[in-house]
Design an enzyme around this catalytic site. Structure first.
Site, PDB file in Angstrom:
ATOM      1  CG  ASP A  36     -47.311  39.928 -57.100  1.00 15.12           C
ATOM      2  OD1 ASP A  36     -47.151  40.188 -55.902  1.00 15.12           O
ATOM      3  OD2 ASP A  36     -48.377  39.464 -57.563  1.00 15.12           O
ATOM      4  CE  LYS A  59     -47.941  35.686 -52.058  1.00 15.89           C
ATOM      5  NZ  LYS A  59     -49.397  35.442 -52.079  1.00 15.89           N
ATOM      6  CG  MET A 173     -47.592  28.948 -61.069  1.00 14.21           C
ATOM      7  SD  MET A 173     -48.780  29.489 -59.787  1.00 14.21           S
ATOM      8  CE  MET A 173     -50.357  29.027 -60.542  1.00 14.21           C
TER       9      MET A 173
END
Length: 260
Positions: A36, A59, A173
């Protein structure tokens, strides 16, 4: 053909030395590394042999190198070909890491797998910044929340409950929604002067910390130009960091490059 297997591995919060011994052993023996965006480059260099295949599937907010369904198929294909696959994820695979989805896909395909935990970002941040998640006499509960769900009409964040249900909130996030988070918590009765912090690139040499109050949260982020990856921490525990800075010279020296 030797049976393939997928190891779903937590790479930890950023500092490569915070990976577990078991996770590092799996990296050393990997035929394929599927990794990732927030995995430290130093960990990728640990793969042996050097010809191990490295596949990026990171991502970023609004930008996906690969859809989750494609990642699942990739893991199944490589393990089905007899390879030892390491699916390397930042933090812990089962804390906002979609490790459970990958495990289910592998189980359905009949692929052997294991899950190796990692230090999640909230725990790494707590140790690195001196902001504990719980603290005797101050905070006896903590919740980790995905701020990216703020506009999810099917599964919205229940800020009305979170405003009073726990002592410490750690929001992953959440930078793109920081104004909404502030407004919702204030709307549902969270104190405007509740201590708050934003931690960017926790546990790494790029780490920065800004502290203030819930009411100041959005202004603090804009003034310091804080960007992802960052954690938002809301709770009285932020005061512990301030006390450490005031009382401990070693702590002040260690955090001299940070913004407070």
């Amino acid at each position: 053909m030797m049976a393939g297997r997928v190891s779903i591995v937590g790479a930890g919060p950023g500092d490569p030395e915070l990976i577990t011994v078991k996770a590092l052993r799996r990296i050393h023996s990997a035929d394929v590394l599927v990794y990732d965006r927030l995995v430290n480059e130093e960990l990728l260099q640990q793969a042996a042999p050097q010809e191990a295949v490295r596949i990026y599937c990171g991502k970023a907010p609004g930008q996906h190198a690969m859809l989750q369904e494609e990642i699942n198929k990739l893991l199944i294909q490589w393990a089905g070909a007899g390879k030892q696959v390491v699916r390397l994820k930042g933090g812990d695979p089962l804390v906002f890491g979609r490790g459970g989805e990958e495990a289910l896909a592998l189980a359905e395909a009949g692929i052997a797998y294991e899950i190796i935990p990692g230090i999640t970002s909230a725990s790494g941040m707590a140790a690195s910044t001196g902001i504990p998640l719980t603290h005797r006499g101050m905070a006896g509960s903590c919740a980790m929340v995905a701020g990216s769900r703020c506009n999810d009409s099917e599964s919205p964040v229940r800020w009305d409950l979170l405003a009073h249900a726990v002592d410490t909130l750690v929001i992953y996030m959440g930078m793109r929604q920081i104004g909404t988070i502030r407004a919702q918590l204030l709307l549902h009765g969270k104190r405007a002067d509740m201590p708050a912090a934003i931690v960017e690139w926790s546990t790494t040499n790029r780490e920065r910390v800004v502290t203030g109050t819930l009411d100041q949260l959005e202004k603090l982020a804009l003034a310091a130009k804080i960007k992802n990856p960052a954690l938002i921490v809301i709770g009285e525990v932020v005061q512990v960091r301030e006390e450490l800075l005031a009382r401990c010279e070693d702590f002040r020296i260690q955090h001299a490059v940070q913004i407070s």
